[in-house]
Design an enzyme around this catalytic site. Structure first.
Site, mmCIF file in Angstrom:
data_model
loop_
_atom_site.group_PDB
_atom_site.id
_atom_site.type_symbol
_atom_site.label_atom_id
_atom_site.label_comp_id
_atom_site.label_asym_id
_atom_site.label_seq_id
_atom_site.Cartn_x
_atom_site.Cartn_y
_atom_site.Cartn_z
ATOM 1 C CG HIS A 1 2.348 -2.348 -8.542
ATOM 2 N ND1 HIS A 1 1.277 -1.538 -8.301
ATOM 3 C CD2 HIS A 1 2.298 -3.339 -7.630
ATOM 4 C CE1 HIS A 1 0.593 -2.048 -7.284
ATOM 5 N NE2 HIS A 1 1.185 -3.129 -6.851
ATOM 6 C CG HIS B 1 3.008 -3.481 -2.077
ATOM 7 N ND1 HIS B 1 3.787 -2.777 -2.963
ATOM 8 C CD2 HIS B 1 2.079 -4.141 -2.831
ATOM 9 C CE1 HIS B 1 3.332 -2.993 -4.203
ATOM 10 N NE2 HIS B 1 2.313 -3.827 -4.147
#
Lengths: 334, 334
Positions: free
Chosen positions: A220, A58
């Site tokens: 996700h 991320h």
């Protein structure tokens, strides 16, 4: 799987090795363990320490928000996987400077369990720990169930503001209060155009048609609220922004900070086209933009898509969001 | 074509509108023309002005390097297309502060023709103009034919250093000399994994197999020097770095600045894995890394891939590369 990597299982470690080689004046590993990264500069005794953590994949989240006026240490998991309670505890011990530790992270099951265990371990060593969870994604649970929502890009605001409050030598209770107030006033929603591929899995996190997008999808690949044909970005941004505005009350004349975040594979050009529309919508409602962030702040590897976050400001939050901060991934000097 | 846009023909204009709405304290349009963008702050009389320009689709290039300690104005073309000589001339007139204008841009045919015409127009108005062309891409022409090479990510170094020299109130001849010296000491090579799609064309700039990469490809999809099966990134970076090192002589103990640049669709994680390998190779050869840049500095819309640039430094270049600078896209405060 088209990636510039070596072995999939080395992805997270090699990423962190590269980061620490690149920025030794800012970041260092603890115990040569790539799951544990802390600020490289001297601790300031009596300052509240801020720990964060989460899965890899991320960047700049989470590691990129370790720095001056931001967080002090981060537990780094494998891609999209929580780091262990043990590394979280190692971070807590390393960054504690006599004034307690705030655990500031996103609202995900694995992280909550492990940070909870780390808090118990800290208590046994007389380190006071508090906790604030980012839960800004309005698409992930309805109004009234804010505590069920996922933490996404809006975490940026919490790091920025809690970090500035800690730098101001506020107490743990006060830093925690300011962080919680930031989270309570942050709302985000996103849209995804393509999935990403977790290196070790080797296949896409979800499948989606060549002419489709999914509004409200998580970082996700968690399901969103509306899969539709591709639409003009002005329509998509209007849908997202209006959903956020209906979730939190904004009065005419109120001030907000705006974050337009790219998920990894989206060109900056598109983010600015999105910002243009956010600006017009807010202007039409008499909401003032106080400070804006446009770029990649919380990504999902190479996923194409973006999110919009709004933070409703008051004088206290404005004071802290304006403070300078520095990490190799996030610099604010004015 | 999966893009977050409105009408394809509005892409460049809406991007610039978003940028100017987001950063009015830093950037403004001239004559409400989105092809002309200049610094929003007051001109410094007697300072050499730096003009740049080129096609859209490469953010932060070119517009992102307009700011304090960088360039003063930019001509913005449509995607991958040169801006016109007329807008270049408008920029020259707007930024000229009595000390002449350096045209600093990449080595592409359309841009050369238009900047040349703009220089003629400037001469008629008694504005002295010089020119330095970025031509850092070692894959685009052999050693000895450096002037035939394309300008790619290494332009960053020229903006940074020439901008600092201009801020230091050096003469036009001196700013030009320093910019040329920077270009002469900069080398870049890249690799592409996927093409990008120009919005108005609606199709990929080239085709490439699902298991292939192309080493040396240009940022508009110009052919590279080696199309191969996907290889581990350490091998790719070694091939690129060794090609650069064989093109320019680096002595043991010499110092370089490193730029690892993402082309738009590549996660930051992969760029740091690449940096890790560059670091190891240079360390093995006794070459010191003086200052490094890792991120997206010159992109090709959503293209997946990256490039490595090296700048061979001397004391003068070190002095100027260290200076602070600020644009909304590129900030250096330390």
């Amino acid at each position: 799987m088209k990636k510039l990597i070596n072995k999939a299982e080395d992805f997270a470690r090699e990423t962190i090795e590269g980061i620490v080689l690149a920025h030794p004046e800012s970041l260092k590993m603890l115990n040569e363990n790539h799951h544990c990264v802390v600020r490289a500069d001297e601790k300031k005794q009596g300052k509240v320490a801020i720990a964060t953590g989460g899965g890899s994949g991320h960047l700049p989240l989470f590691l990129g928000y370790v720095g001056k006026g931001l967080a002090d240490g981060v537990s780094v998991g494998n891609v999209f996987a929580s780091p262990s309670a043990e590394v979280m505890h190692d971070i807590d011990k390393a960054i504690h400077a006599g004034a307690g530790v705030l655990h500031l992270y996103g609202n995900y099951g694995g992280d909550i369990m492990n940070f909870g265990m780390a808090a118990d371990l800290a208590e046994m060593e007389d380190i006071e720990v508090t906790e604030v969870l980012g839960c800004d994604d309005v698409a992930s649970a309805p109004k009234g169930k804010e505590s069920k929502r996922r933490g996404v890009a809006g975490l940026l605001f919490a790091y920025k503001i809690a970090g500035a409050a800690a730098e101001d030598m506020l107490s743990l209770a006060e830093v925690t209060r300011v962080a919680q107030k930031t989270v309570d006033n942050t709302r985000t929603m996103g849209v995804a155009l393509t999935p990403c591929i977790v290196p070790e899995a080797g296949k896409a996190t979800f499948s989606i048609g060549e002419d489709e997008m999914e509004i409200g999808m998580g970082i996700h690949g968690e399901p969103g609220i509306n899969r539709t044909k591709l639409k003009p970005i002005d329509e998509v941004v209007a849908e997202i922004t209006n959903k956020i505005l209906s979730d939190l009350s904004f009065e005419d004349g109120s001030e907000v900070s705006v974050l337009v975040n790219g998920l990894g594979g989206t060109p900056k050009e598109e983010l600015y086209i999105a910002y243009r529309q956010v600006y017009k919508i807010l202007q039409g409602k008499g909401i003032k933009i106080y400070r804006k962030y446009i770029g990649e702040y919380a990504t999902s590897l190479e996923m194409a898509g973006m999110s919009v976050s709004l933070l409703r400001l008051d004088d206290e939050l404005k004071k802290y969001i304006d403070r300078p901060c520095y990490s190799p991934f996030f610099e604010q000097s004015r």
